[in-house]
Design an enzyme around this catalytic site. Sequence first.
Site: not given
Ligand code: G6P
Length: 595
Positions: A2, A79, A105-106, A473, A480, A590
């Site tokens: 969100c 979201w 948000n939460g 990765e 994804e 994200k």
């Molecule tokens: C989400 C994003 C990923 C990211 C992960 C961890 O799943 O889509 O791209 O790697 O969160 O996020 P961070 O901000 O902790 O690296």
Amino acid sequence: MCGVFGYIGNKTNIAPLVLEGLKSLEYRGYDSWGVAVVALNLQPEIKNKIYFKKRIGKIGGANVDSLPAGSLAIGHTRWATHGGVTRENAHPHLDCTESIALIHNGIVENYIDLKKELLAGNHVFKSETDTEVIVHLLEENSRKLSFEEAFLKTFNQLEGLNAIVAIDKKERVILAARKGSPLVIGFGKNEHFIASDPSALLPFTKDVYFLEDDQMAIIKDDSVKIININSAKEVKFLKQMLDWDVSSAEIGEFEHFMIKEIYDQPAVIHDIANNAIVGSDNILSLINEAEDIYLVGCGTASYACLVGKALFSKIAKKQVHAAIGSEFEDQLKFINKKSLIIALSQSGETIDLLEPVRKAQQKGAKILAFVNVLGSSLFRMADEKILIGAGLEKAVASTKAFIGKISHLLLLAYALDKRKSQGQRLLLEAVESIRIILQEKNLKNIKKLAHKISNEKDIFVIGRGLYFPASLEAALKIKEISYIHAEGVAAGELKHGPLALVEKDTPCIVLLPDDETTALTLANAMEMKARGGYIIGISSINHGVFDFYLPIANIGEASVLPMVVVSQLLAYYLTLEKKLDPDKPRNLAKSVTVR
Ligand code: G6P
């Protein structure tokens, strides 16, 4: 997840500005949106009233022209968690009298109990969300208390990790509070902003304050007051300056943020090679003095942890554990004052990481964070912090933050072995290798491959040692954004299962370094070839087993960097082949701020 954006100040037609703010938060991932504005008193026919617009889906070309002029407004991208993707469930939510609008948000863990009480008190609900409970509770509390007091009381009645922002048509103020989910206040001239993410503030101001957990903000046109929600006392705060360039929030000449961010990578690595502080004495002694070390992260960051573990072992002969944030709770029993947690996160807000790291800290462990967002929760929580320095990353699928994390870890491993300059040299060689990969003739080759395999249903990626997490990765990037099932496999594990799925023309990507693992990995590639697999080599060695060859430079352990970049590009072009949006994959966000 969100996104939150709010404005109070001297501008008078701010619904479009709030919509722009929401657009800059789109990259976080969302499925519906809404804006609420308090109409200006200057328009008697409109009266002092809250007007709102809510829609499902992406903002796209939508506008908020139907909303009246106003200088106090909030907006939200949702979201979905509680309740499906519907217009009613989108935020802002309003109370029964439509006098208060609230965004959230939460997750309110006790919302069912609260809702029962409110229903008994004749409150009428329009949505299935936990958020709507908050606004009715605020309405209820406002009957006997001022808006500020009622807001504070309401926030304290919520269980779980939440950030809320509310406006009232009768009050010239934005109220906000957080526990868990991030909120940041932006300071302008006779105007203030609030957002879930500093990137949304960049076009307006770099002067910000990141609200701490258990703090409430009273934001007026010309003042901001911060209150501790437990004591209700005012607390002093210090503003920070955002260090991101405004241009990093812009797409420039590129078609998507993901490809822009892939192109940013040589500069990110170059900067880390020349300026990173990972080799500083206090960081090295923190690591050398720890009795046990855990690298922890989520998603792509968890694969960076595995790469880090392999680099520490290979280069510095140092054993460390690698763990996924959401699985780390179980390890907490082993954590004590002599433990060191190295937490990796682009956003610094991933709740599955923050929670166990906070608990480890409570048990006395030291926290070293590699984080991309200055002022984020992880940044503030950590005892020692290293900014990844990737700049603003907007595409949901992380690219340059991952490359930044492993560049730092490689340099750190060399610094631990007192060979920092060798690490720097390798990173600079990686910069050159990636620049070559990004040349048109090499991109053409990757696009050709993407065109050939884009209709396949499975892709396997194999790697060994340091290159096993790189295979995870690579597979994650492919699945994804292109939605093709892809699996990263430890090369030696192929014959323990995945090989059963390799048939004629199954794309099998082999991450083949030129090191002590080459012969064994090649043997595994042969096994796949013998089953009809279509063998794609990402390597400095153009071996006969490969049906398709994607070259990289041989630069020791740093070979992992160009290998990953090639796989990012393959994922990107596969996604374009399938006419999908690489920046906003379905169902993903994200910054993941709920558990
Ligand atoms: C989400 C994003 C990923 C990211 C992960 C961890 O799943 O889509 O791209 O790697 O969160 O996020 P961070 O901000 O902790 O690296």
